[in-house]
Design a protein around this motif. Structure first.
Motif, mmCIF file in Angstrom:
data_model
loop_
_atom_site.group_PDB
_atom_site.id
_atom_site.type_symbol
_atom_site.label_atom_id
_atom_site.label_comp_id
_atom_site.label_asym_id
_atom_site.label_seq_id
_atom_site.Cartn_x
_atom_site.Cartn_y
_atom_site.Cartn_z
ATOM 1 N N THR A 16 -11.838 -5.291 6.710
ATOM 2 C CA THR A 16 -13.207 -5.161 7.165
ATOM 3 C C THR A 16 -13.869 -6.532 7.116
ATOM 4 O OG1 THR A 16 -13.299 -2.926 6.255
ATOM 5 C CG2 THR A 16 -15.404 -3.982 6.733
ATOM 6 N N PRO B 44 0.830 -1.209 0.000
ATOM 7 C CA PRO B 44 0.000 0.000 0.000
ATOM 8 C C PRO B 44 0.865 1.260 0.000
ATOM 9 C CG PRO B 44 -0.700 -1.528 1.708
ATOM 10 C CD PRO B 44 0.578 -2.056 1.146
ATOM 11 N N THR B 45 0.369 2.303 -0.635
ATOM 12 C CA THR B 45 1.114 3.552 -0.699
ATOM 13 C C THR B 45 0.813 4.472 0.478
ATOM 14 O OG1 THR B 45 -0.608 4.495 -2.113
ATOM 15 C CG2 THR B 45 1.301 3.513 -3.207
ATOM 16 N N GLU B 46 -0.276 4.194 1.210
ATOM 17 C CA GLU B 46 -0.611 5.032 2.356
ATOM 18 C C GLU B 46 0.425 4.851 3.458
ATOM 19 O OE1 GLU B 46 -3.137 2.492 1.750
ATOM 20 O OE2 GLU B 46 -4.122 3.682 0.235
ATOM 21 N N HIS C 68 -10.159 -5.889 2.110
ATOM 22 C CA HIS C 68 -9.552 -4.559 2.085
ATOM 23 C C HIS C 68 -9.955 -3.962 0.739
ATOM 24 C CE1 HIS C 68 -6.728 -1.277 2.071
ATOM 25 N NE2 HIS C 68 -6.349 -1.597 3.302
ATOM 26 N N PRO C 69 -11.019 -3.149 0.750
ATOM 27 C CA PRO C 69 -11.575 -2.647 -0.517
ATOM 28 C C PRO C 69 -10.587 -1.862 -1.379
ATOM 29 C CG PRO C 69 -12.983 -2.063 1.344
ATOM 30 C CD PRO C 69 -11.738 -2.663 1.902
ATOM 31 N N LYS C 70 -9.746 -1.007 -0.782
ATOM 32 C CA LYS C 70 -8.810 -0.203 -1.577
ATOM 33 C C LYS C 70 -7.788 -1.069 -2.304
ATOM 34 C CE LYS C 70 -8.779 4.206 0.841
ATOM 35 N NZ LYS C 70 -7.922 5.131 1.605
ATOM 36 N N LEU C 71 -7.328 -2.136 -1.661
ATOM 37 C CA LEU C 71 -6.339 -3.013 -2.278
ATOM 38 C C LEU C 71 -6.987 -4.073 -3.152
ATOM 39 C CD1 LEU C 71 -3.888 -3.581 0.714
ATOM 40 C CD2 LEU C 71 -3.656 -1.975 -1.185
ATOM 41 N N GLY C 72 -8.297 -4.257 -3.013
ATOM 42 C CA GLY C 72 -8.988 -5.262 -3.813
ATOM 43 C C GLY C 72 -8.614 -6.683 -3.439
#
Length: 91
Positions: free
Chosen positions: A69, A6-8, A77-81
């Motif tokens: 979640t 992840p980039t966050e 993890h919706p952002k990472l799919g």
């Protein structure tokens, strides 16, 4: 998570977060680096014979908890799919 990070920036873990304990040692994770490198190769036939001769190791390592979640039988993890079956964590 080794191949796609992840980039966050990591945030502090909330005090009431449900955390799953880490069950994979740093040494075991390092042992998978060559396998991950082999997976990334585009010309596998050309480079596989050389893998036996190389030594690979991390410049540094950091343990980062990735928030998922709960959705029924899965953790996602919706952002990472990405998602995983909850029963996987019991192994």
């Amino acid at each position: 998570m080794t191949l796609f990070q992840p980039t966050e920036k990591p945030e502090a873990v909330p005090p009431n977060a449900l955390l799953h304990p880490v069950t994979f040692s740093e040494e075991s994770a390092v042992a998978t680096l060559k396998i991950n490198l082999a997976h990334l190769l585009t010309k596998k036939k050309d480079y596989f014979p050389s893998l036996r001769e190389i030594t690979i190791g991390p410049a540094e390592s950091t343990l980062v908890f990735i928030p998922f979640t709960s959705t029924g039988r899965e953790l996602v993890h919706p952002k990472l799919g990405i998602g995983l079956q909850k029963q996987t964590l019991s192994l």
